[in-house]
Design a protein around this motif. Structure first.
Motif, PDB file in Angstrom:
ATOM      1  N   SER A  96       0.854  -1.190   0.000  1.00  0.00           N
ATOM      2  CA  SER A  96       0.000   0.000   0.000  1.00  0.00           C
ATOM      3  C   SER A  96       0.883   1.231   0.000  1.00  0.00           C
ATOM      4  O   SER A  96       1.780   1.352   0.832  1.00  0.00           O
ATOM      5  N   VAL A  97       0.626   2.094  -0.955  1.00  0.00           N
ATOM      6  CA  VAL A  97       1.380   3.355  -0.985  1.00  0.00           C
ATOM      7  C   VAL A  97       0.616   4.388  -1.813  1.00  0.00           C
ATOM      8  O   VAL A  97      -0.091   4.040  -2.749  1.00  0.00           O
ATOM      9  N   GLY A  98       0.719   5.638  -1.396  1.00  0.00           N
ATOM     10  CA  GLY A  98       0.120   6.731  -2.165  1.00  0.00           C
ATOM     11  C   GLY A  98       1.243   7.637  -2.643  1.00  0.00           C
ATOM     12  O   GLY A  98       2.096   8.026  -1.854  1.00  0.00           O
ATOM     13  N   ILE A  99       1.241   7.934  -3.938  1.00  0.00           N
ATOM     14  CA  ILE A  99       2.323   8.764  -4.481  1.00  0.00           C
ATOM     15  C   ILE A  99       1.729  10.037  -5.085  1.00  0.00           C
ATOM     16  O   ILE A  99       0.987   9.971  -6.074  1.00  0.00           O
ATOM     17  N   PRO A 100       2.020  11.190  -4.485  1.00  0.00           N
ATOM     18  CA  PRO A 100       1.470  12.445  -5.032  1.00  0.00           C
ATOM     19  C   PRO A 100       2.229  12.910  -6.275  1.00  0.00           C
ATOM     20  O   PRO A 100       3.331  12.417  -6.543  1.00  0.00           O
ATOM     21  N   ALA A 101       1.617  13.846  -7.002  1.00  0.00           N
ATOM     22  CA  ALA A 101       2.298  14.425  -8.166  1.00  0.00           C
ATOM     23  C   ALA A 101       3.537  15.159  -7.665  1.00  0.00           C
ATOM     24  O   ALA A 101       3.514  15.775  -6.602  1.00  0.00           O
ATOM     25  N   GLY A 102       4.613  15.050  -8.435  1.00  0.00           N
ATOM     26  CA  GLY A 102       5.830  15.746  -8.041  1.00  0.00           C
ATOM     27  C   GLY A 102       6.670  14.970  -7.041  1.00  0.00           C
ATOM     28  O   GLY A 102       7.518  15.542  -6.369  1.00  0.00           O
ATOM     29  N   GLU A 103       6.414  13.660  -6.935  1.00  0.00           N
ATOM     30  CA  GLU A 103       7.245  12.838  -6.043  1.00  0.00           C
ATOM     31  C   GLU A 103       7.950  11.762  -6.861  1.00  0.00           C
ATOM     32  O   GLU A 103       7.374  11.200  -7.788  1.00  0.00           O
ATOM     33  N   CYS A 104       9.185  11.476  -6.489  1.00  0.00           N
ATOM     34  CA  CYS A 104       9.897  10.352  -7.082  1.00  0.00           C
ATOM     35  C   CYS A 104      10.016   9.289  -6.003  1.00  0.00           C
ATOM     36  O   CYS A 104      10.684   9.507  -4.987  1.00  0.00           O
ATOM     37  N   PHE A 105       9.324   8.196  -6.206  1.00  0.00           N
ATOM     38  CA  PHE A 105       9.297   7.136  -5.196  1.00  0.00           C
ATOM     39  C   PHE A 105      10.230   6.016  -5.651  1.00  0.00           C
ATOM     40  O   PHE A 105      10.111   5.503  -6.759  1.00  0.00           O
ATOM     41  N   GLY A 106      11.145   5.635  -4.793  1.00  0.00           N
ATOM     42  CA  GLY A 106      12.132   4.620  -5.156  1.00  0.00           C
ATOM     43  C   GLY A 106      11.797   3.264  -4.562  1.00  0.00           C
ATOM     44  O   GLY A 106      11.378   3.176  -3.414  1.00  0.00           O
ATOM     45  N   LEU A 107      11.968   2.221  -5.380  1.00  0.00           N
ATOM     46  CA  LEU A 107      11.782   0.861  -4.874  1.00  0.00           C
ATOM     47  C   LEU A 107      13.135   0.179  -4.898  1.00  0.00           C
ATOM     48  O   LEU A 107      13.730   0.001  -5.959  1.00  0.00           O
ATOM     49  N   LEU A 108      13.595  -0.173  -3.715  1.00  0.00           N
ATOM     50  CA  LEU A 108      14.896  -0.837  -3.619  1.00  0.00           C
ATOM     51  C   LEU A 108      14.681  -2.270  -3.178  1.00  0.00           C
ATOM     52  O   LEU A 108      13.709  -2.573  -2.497  1.00  0.00           O
ATOM     53  N   GLY A 109      15.589  -3.125  -3.529  1.00  0.00           N
ATOM     54  CA  GLY A 109      15.446  -4.502  -3.067  1.00  0.00           C
ATOM     55  C   GLY A 109      16.370  -5.416  -3.818  1.00  0.00           C
ATOM     56  O   GLY A 109      16.766  -5.114  -4.951  1.00  0.00           O
ATOM     57  N   VAL A 110      16.672  -6.545  -3.213  1.00  0.00           N
ATOM     58  CA  VAL A 110      17.579  -7.507  -3.847  1.00  0.00           C
ATOM     59  C   VAL A 110      16.868  -8.163  -5.034  1.00  0.00           C
ATOM     60  O   VAL A 110      15.671  -7.961  -5.229  1.00  0.00           O
ATOM     61  N   ASN A 111      17.589  -8.951  -5.816  1.00  0.00           N
ATOM     62  CA  ASN A 111      16.987  -9.659  -6.943  1.00  0.00           C
ATOM     63  C   ASN A 111      15.860 -10.567  -6.451  1.00  0.00           C
ATOM     64  O   ASN A 111      16.012 -11.260  -5.459  1.00  0.00           O
ATOM     65  N   GLY A 112      14.742 -10.505  -7.150  1.00  0.00           N
ATOM     66  CA  GLY A 112      13.617 -11.375  -6.803  1.00  0.00           C
ATOM     67  C   GLY A 112      12.753 -10.825  -5.679  1.00  0.00           C
ATOM     68  O   GLY A 112      11.879 -11.523  -5.169  1.00  0.00           O
ATOM     69  N   ALA A 113      12.954  -9.555  -5.306  1.00  0.00           N
ATOM     70  CA  ALA A 113      12.167  -8.979  -4.201  1.00  0.00           C
ATOM     71  C   ALA A 113      10.725  -8.691  -4.635  1.00  0.00           C
ATOM     72  O   ALA A 113       9.841  -8.562  -3.801  1.00  0.00           O
ATOM     73  N   GLY A 114      10.498  -8.568  -5.932  1.00  0.00           N
ATOM     74  CA  GLY A 114       9.120  -8.337  -6.412  1.00  0.00           C
ATOM     75  C   GLY A 114       8.920  -6.960  -7.030  1.00  0.00           C
ATOM     76  O   GLY A 114       7.783  -6.539  -7.247  1.00  0.00           O
ATOM     77  N   LYS A 115       9.986  -6.271  -7.368  1.00  0.00           N
ATOM     78  CA  LYS A 115       9.875  -4.909  -7.909  1.00  0.00           C
ATOM     79  C   LYS A 115       9.240  -4.917  -9.301  1.00  0.00           C
ATOM     80  O   LYS A 115       8.281  -4.197  -9.563  1.00  0.00           O
ATOM     81  N   THR A 116       9.788  -5.755 -10.183  1.00  0.00           N
ATOM     82  CA  THR A 116       9.264  -5.803 -11.554  1.00  0.00           C
ATOM     83  C   THR A 116       7.829  -6.301 -11.565  1.00  0.00           C
ATOM     84  O   THR A 116       6.996  -5.798 -12.337  1.00  0.00           O
ATOM     85  N   THR A 117       7.508  -7.256 -10.695  1.00  0.00           N
ATOM     86  CA  THR A 117       6.130  -7.765 -10.617  1.00  0.00           C
ATOM     87  C   THR A 117       5.189  -6.623 -10.241  1.00  0.00           C
ATOM     88  O   THR A 117       4.110  -6.486 -10.818  1.00  0.00           O
ATOM     89  N   THR A 118       5.603  -5.784  -9.297  1.00  0.00           N
ATOM     90  CA  THR A 118       4.776  -4.632  -8.908  1.00  0.00           C
ATOM     91  C   THR A 118       4.552  -3.725 -10.109  1.00  0.00           C
ATOM     92  O   THR A 118       3.430  -3.293 -10.383  1.00  0.00           O
ATOM     93  N   PHE A 119       5.623  -3.456 -10.864  1.00  0.00           N
ATOM     94  CA  PHE A 119       5.512  -2.593 -12.043  1.00  0.00           C
ATOM     95  C   PHE A 119       4.574  -3.193 -13.080  1.00  0.00           C
ATOM     96  O   PHE A 119       3.789  -2.493 -13.700  1.00  0.00           O
ATOM     97  N   LYS A 120       4.707  -4.501 -13.275  1.00  0.00           N
ATOM     98  CA  LYS A 120       3.875  -5.158 -14.298  1.00  0.00           C
ATOM     99  C   LYS A 120       2.405  -5.060 -13.920  1.00  0.00           C
ATOM    100  O   LYS A 120       1.540  -4.985 -14.789  1.00  0.00           O
ATOM    101  N   MET A 121       2.112  -5.063 -12.633  1.00  0.00           N
ATOM    102  CA  MET A 121       0.715  -4.904 -12.215  1.00  0.00           C
ATOM    103  C   MET A 121       0.267  -3.468 -12.437  1.00  0.00           C
ATOM    104  O   MET A 121      -0.885  -3.202 -12.783  1.00  0.00           O
ATOM    105  N   LEU A 122       1.180  -2.525 -12.250  1.00  0.00           N
ATOM    106  CA  LEU A 122       0.820  -1.118 -12.446  1.00  0.00           C
ATOM    107  C   LEU A 122       0.584  -0.784 -13.916  1.00  0.00           C
ATOM    108  O   LEU A 122      -0.170   0.132 -14.243  1.00  0.00           O
ATOM    109  N   THR A 123       1.250  -1.524 -14.806  1.00  0.00           N
ATOM    110  CA  THR A 123       1.059  -1.228 -16.240  1.00  0.00           C
ATOM    111  C   THR A 123      -0.019  -2.099 -16.850  1.00  0.00           C
ATOM    112  O   THR A 123      -0.354  -1.929 -18.017  1.00  0.00           O
ATOM    113  N   GLY A 124      -0.525  -3.060 -16.098  1.00  0.00           N
ATOM    114  CA  GLY A 124      -1.577  -3.928 -16.635  1.00  0.00           C
ATOM    115  C   GLY A 124      -1.031  -5.122 -17.398  1.00  0.00           C
ATOM    116  O   GLY A 124      -1.782  -5.858 -18.019  1.00  0.00           O
TER     117      GLY A 124
END
Ligand SMILES: Nc1ncnc2c1ncn2[C@@H]1O[C@H](COP(=O)(O)OP(=O)(O)OP(=O)(O)O)[C@@H](O)[C@H]1O
Ligand SMILES: [Mg+2]
Length: 435
Positions: free
Chosen positions: A146-174
């Motif tokens: 859960s996260v809310g990102i306002p306009a004008g913010e750069c939100f960083g996702l950090l994590g080791v390989n396989g942490a789930g970053k790309t999966t999160t992105f793929k859900m955001l793009t559909g």
């Protein structure tokens, strides 16, 4: 009798397109051979192959099947598939396994989104979750983000390989559908729109995928034209937009060259340029600078910073802490699909990264490290040796009463006795926090 059965079955089997196609070819050959053989005896038995007796019904059947199946495919893609998926997803709740206690900041953000505190934010992610089914095994790639990102913010996702970053992105793009949870965007009239439907509301999302989605046979210019057309940019503005992006990403040199020969960094630049087409309100960048040389990296950072200043909401993943430190206003560290900590850079450093890192280079290779360790532990209790390579030793100092100056003073006055050639003292970096 056999002919009658053949005739009946020929009509029944018209429901199979393979039959219509195969039988049609055989009929064509038969009619042709028949006409040739009989013409040798002076009999004219020519029949039009497209008449209803020969291929007519087969062609009609193929046309109808093609139209129906194509319409069904379009419908499935646009409405039905999503409805069916939602129906299945709402019924089949995959239970969560081995979840751990949430960090207090992560929990606060969770409540903020759930209670409407993030209603003014441009991008709202609420309890997003993804479970992959691999054979009979379930892989929990993302757990209740859960996260809310306002306009004008750069939100960083950090994590080791396989942490789930790309999966999160793929859900955001559909690209993939979430197992549970929602990702919504605030439209200009203030209503919340599901991220999948935002294109129809005129909201533009730029996406730079982790693996470049480039066509080897197209040039940089053609890629940008192609994607700009898909984005719906008018023919009048398209030249200006393409030229602007080619110049901005320093791709002018590669303008007319096909992608096949591009280096890894150039491919990333083109992917970033494609993400920036049409001034997106939301920019999703999955490791945008990986493989770029330091100068290009900094140039890309300045471009992303400009977008943030122009009120774009940016979500960025990276393995480079330097990148996150340079760009992100807020960041989260992801472990096994869950946020382990979330907040501003300074907040995370204050909470998790207290202390200092002391790096020393000894005058003699593998000198008396034990006496240096004893010296450090005597003056700064809790100090531990983190690494040792040849003549370099690194300590973590959790507490130093005089701060950097205190450590510096102690080491400077005992430098010669401990055979230290030179040393450096730094506050703990984000690298050390995420490790
Ligand atoms: N299509 C898939 N089917 C099954 N499991 C998958 C699939 N895609 C990803 N996973 C699993 O989901 C988890 C998260 O993967 P993901 O690619 O999101 O990680 P990441 O944080 O982007 O890693 P990296 O830093 O290497 O890019 C991993 O355990 C991965 O094995
Ligand atoms: Mg990834």
């Amino acid at each position: 009798r056999a002919h009658e059965v053949y005739q009946t079955l020929s009509y029944v089997f018209l429901i199979f397109p393979q039959f219509s196609f195969g039988n049609g070819l055989m009929e064509l050959a038969r009619v042709d051979m028949q006409a040739q053989i009989l013409s040798a005896y002076g009999v004219d038995s020519y029949t039009n192959p497209f008449s209803m007796d020969v291929l007519g019904w087969m062609l009609v059947a193929l046309f109808l099947q093609g139209s129906v199946v194509f319409s069904l495919r379009l419908l499935l893609n646009k409405f039905l598939l999503r409805k069916i998926r939602n129906l299945i997803c709402s019924k089949k709740v995959v239970p969560e396994t081995d979840s751990w206690d949430e960090d207090e900041d992560v929990m606060m953000e969770h409540h903020r989104v759930a209670n409407g505190g993030a209603s003014g934010d441009l991008l709202q992610v609420n309890q997003l979750r993804k479970v992959y089914q691999h054979m009979r095994k379930k892989i929990q790639a993302v757990r209740r983000l859960s996260v809310g990102i306002p306009a004008g913010e750069c939100f960083g996702l950090l994590g080791v390989n396989g942490a789930g970053k790309t999966t999160t992105f793929k859900m955001l793009t559909g690209d993939i559908s979430p197992t549970d949870g929602t990702a919504q965007i605030r439209s200009s009239d203030g209503t919340m729109v599901d991220i999948i439907d935002c294109r129809s509301m005129g909201i533009n999302i730029g996406y730079c995928p982790q693996v470049d989605a480039l066509d080897e046979l197209l040039t940089a210019e053609e890629h940008l034209y192609f994607y700009a057309r898909i984005q719906g940019i008018s023919r009048r503005d398209i030249d200006q937009e393409v030229n602007y992006l080619l110049r901005k990403l320093e791709l002018d040199f590669h303008r007319k060259k096909i992608c096949e020969g591009y280096s890894c960094g150039t491919r990333r630049k083109l992917s970033a340029a494609m993400a920036l087409i049409g001034r997106p309100q939301i920019l999703l960048m999955d490791e945008p600078s990986s493989g770029m040389d330091p100068r290009s990296k900094r140039h890309l950072w300045s471009i992303i910073s400009e977008e943030v200043k122009e009120k774009c909401a940016v979500v960025l993943t990276s393995h480079s802490m330097e990148e996150c430190e340079a760009l992100c206003t807020r960041l989260a560290i992801m472990v096994k699909g869950q946020f382990r900590c979330l907040g501003t850079l300074q907040h995370i450093k204050n909470r998790f990264g207290s202390g200092f890192t002391v790096k020393m280079y000894l005058a003699v290779t593998s000198g008396d490290v034990d006496s240096i360790t004893n010296f450090m532990q005597f003056h700064f209790p809790g100090t531990h040796l983190k690494e040792q390579h040849l003549s370099m030793v690194e300590y973590h100092v959790p507490m130093a009463p005089g701060g950097v100056a205190g450590i510096f003073q102690q080491l400077e006055s005992h430098k010669a006795a401990l055979h230290i050639k030179h040393f450096s003292v730094t506050q703990t970096t984000l690298d050390e926090v995420s490790a």
